[in-house]
Design a protein around this motif. Sequence first.
Motif, PDB file in Angstrom:
ATOM      1  N   ARG A   1       0.827  -1.216   0.000  1.00 51.33           N
ATOM      2  CA  ARG A   1       0.000   0.000   0.000  1.00 51.33           C
ATOM      3  C   ARG A   1       0.857   1.260   0.000  1.00 51.33           C
ATOM      4  NH1 ARG A   1      -5.102  -1.352   4.099  1.00 51.33           N
ATOM      5  NH2 ARG A   1      -5.948  -3.076   2.846  1.00 51.33           N
TER       6      ARG A   1
ATOM      7  N   SER B   1       0.607   4.208  -2.696  1.00 50.52           N
ATOM      8  CA  SER B   1       0.378   5.607  -2.292  1.00 50.52           C
ATOM      9  C   SER B   1       1.489   6.515  -2.805  1.00 50.52           C
ATOM     10  CB  SER B   1       0.285   5.700  -0.770  1.00 50.52           C
ATOM     11  OG  SER B   1      -0.813   4.956  -0.280  1.00 50.52           O
TER      12      SER B   1
ATOM     13  N   THR C   1      -3.803   3.677   7.061  1.00 43.02           N
ATOM     14  CA  THR C   1      -3.553   2.233   7.117  1.00 43.02           C
ATOM     15  C   THR C   1      -2.749   1.901   8.362  1.00 43.02           C
ATOM     16  OG1 THR C   1      -3.538   2.013   4.705  1.00 43.02           O
ATOM     17  CG2 THR C   1      -2.488   0.265   5.965  1.00 43.02           C
TER      18      THR C   1
END
Length: 713
Positions: free
Chosen positions: A290, A294, A347
């Motif tokens: 992730r 990003s 997250t």
Amino acid sequence: MRKPTILVVDDNPLNIGVVVEHLEIQDYEVLVALGGLEALERVSYIKPDLILLDVMMPEIDGFETCRRLKLRPETLDVPVIFMTALTDLDSKIAAFSAGGVDYVTKPFQITELLARVRTHLTLHQTQSALKVEVRARQLVEASLRESELRHRRLFETAGDGILVFDVESGVIHDVNTRYTEMLGGQADDLRGCKVTEVLDGYTSGLGTEIFGTLTTQGAARWEDWSWQRPEGTDISVEVVGTTYNAGTRQLAQCSFRDIRARKEAEARVRYLALHDSLTGLPNRSLLMDRLGQSMAHIRRHEGQLALLLLDLDHFKHINDSLGHLVGDALLEEVAKRLRSVLRETDTPARLGGDEFVIAATGISSAADAEELARRILDCFKPVMHIHGHNLRIATSIGISIYPGDGDTPAALLQAADTAMYQAKKKGRGQYRLFSHDLSMAADRWHTLSNDLHGACERGEFILHYQPQFSIEKLSITGFEALLRWQHPTEGMIEPGLFIPLLEEHGQMVEVGRWVLRNACAQNADWQVQGLPKVRVAVNLSAQQFYRCDITSVVREALAETGLGAEWLELELTESLTLDDNEAALKTMTDLKALGVQLSLDDFGTGWSSLSYLKRYPLDRIKIDRSFVRDIVNDTSTAAIVQSILDLARQLGLNCIAEGVETLDQLDHLRHKECAEIQGFLFSQAIHPDGVAAMLSGDVYPVPSTEAPAVRRA
């Protein structure tokens, strides 16, 4: 029943004797190896059930020994528990990276060691039994598969739903009961119907595809079709089709298998591969993925991303004292509280142990990250009620910002890690933003670590000596030997920087041996010059005390230098005596038998125990400088010092106060009848040449303000 066999690998006979004795009491078969190479040779002839492995050993260390053991098929599965005096994070990571299953820190509690041994032996035995069971199940499953092939034509007893139809006409020839259970309808009603009509009634177009493929290619296989039963329930079905000749007709047989359970299991496996099984948070793999996504988005559309690395403060104490059940429940509560203060776009992840990470996207500045850090710190403030315990836990947070602090997920995580350790050094329970100054400090730490290797052989270490004085006569009674590092390019390095590095890298045994011999040689040389005889004090580290035969080392140093034992004092720290164990008592007794003096350094700063003051053969206790600093202005501190002095007198021990820097402190200690003092009021640590001048009377150390001149003892 065969006794479990344990191999103990340690180059220190004293450590081996203590461990072996307690293991044999527990009815274990114990083997011994005095080093890594001997251990590798022994396992060629006998396979132990568990290995207790020391880290710091000659020839090859414990980490390399473990790696070699894991390369051998016969010892690949043997659990290895490291026994080490190293407590830093890198050493722990190295232990698990080398293949170890656990570690115990020296000096260890024998009860803890035995508990860990029992746990890992039980786990190893269970795993071995499971392997046997798995192999048996595999044989059974293979037998079942073979049986399935042999009996596939036993129509009505088949576990799958089976539909048989004529390839040429498409008319259904037969249907088993399992088919009608899965897809609905009655077998008698389906016989004689067109297969395309029946199958198209469940899912549009599928029937034509199956029929066409079977008639043209003779086989078909479709997976993950969603079939809708008459009552409207969806099931996942795997379809396998074959054709065969039955007399003058060519028939097609389709098997329908409900795979909902398999699909659910596969989804669970995928979830566990990307999430922490305890907290349900994303794990390192999902976090890094992730983060990469990003960062790619930010590079295209601009923006910022903050990475917050959390390490729980003193979590190990809770885990060790209350058990892993409480520790795991605490980690779950931490994850719950983190979720409560995060946005949906953030997250949270658990890296392992007590380390958590928050990836916060869409921030506009570092101030947003700091605000998030404050919310996290606040959410930990309320007490946590865990299995009947009221616990308080704090965390240290390191913050890094993309793109300024790193251009890859790994670099950003490293920057946050650097900042987090700075937050811990500043007192824990707070956050710290990464800066390039921190990176430079970390780089310098690694540079000094590299430069420190071989510094002793290159002659870069020197000893300075700080004088100790009789408070009554202000005469010199002794000197404390203090290690200094003369770096070839950076000059004199502060002890506070390189002493922890020596301990972290396990070099204190080697360097400590050098310090002891040179201090003895220097004192002997002063006596040969005809200077007044005084004692010299040498500090012993925990690594020296527990990891080598310190009695033999001291005996050899005295014999080689010719110094009388009465002129050597060994300073011990409280950490050496915390366990109050028999090994520590024996070592001290052996040292006293040589004739040397023993003192307890930094008294009062650790877990001081009156029992070991009475039990251990000490000559002197040293009052820590933190007490001396506040002795004049703080009545509580003055009372503590008074108690220490009274206690020492009742036990027949001498006292020396460290860190005396003012005349008021000197007067207070004189009034309280402290025997000796040491500090900058009279002298800093000086070069050996300066000591000679001081002892000869050419130089008289005097206080920085008016006070009587110091006389020689």
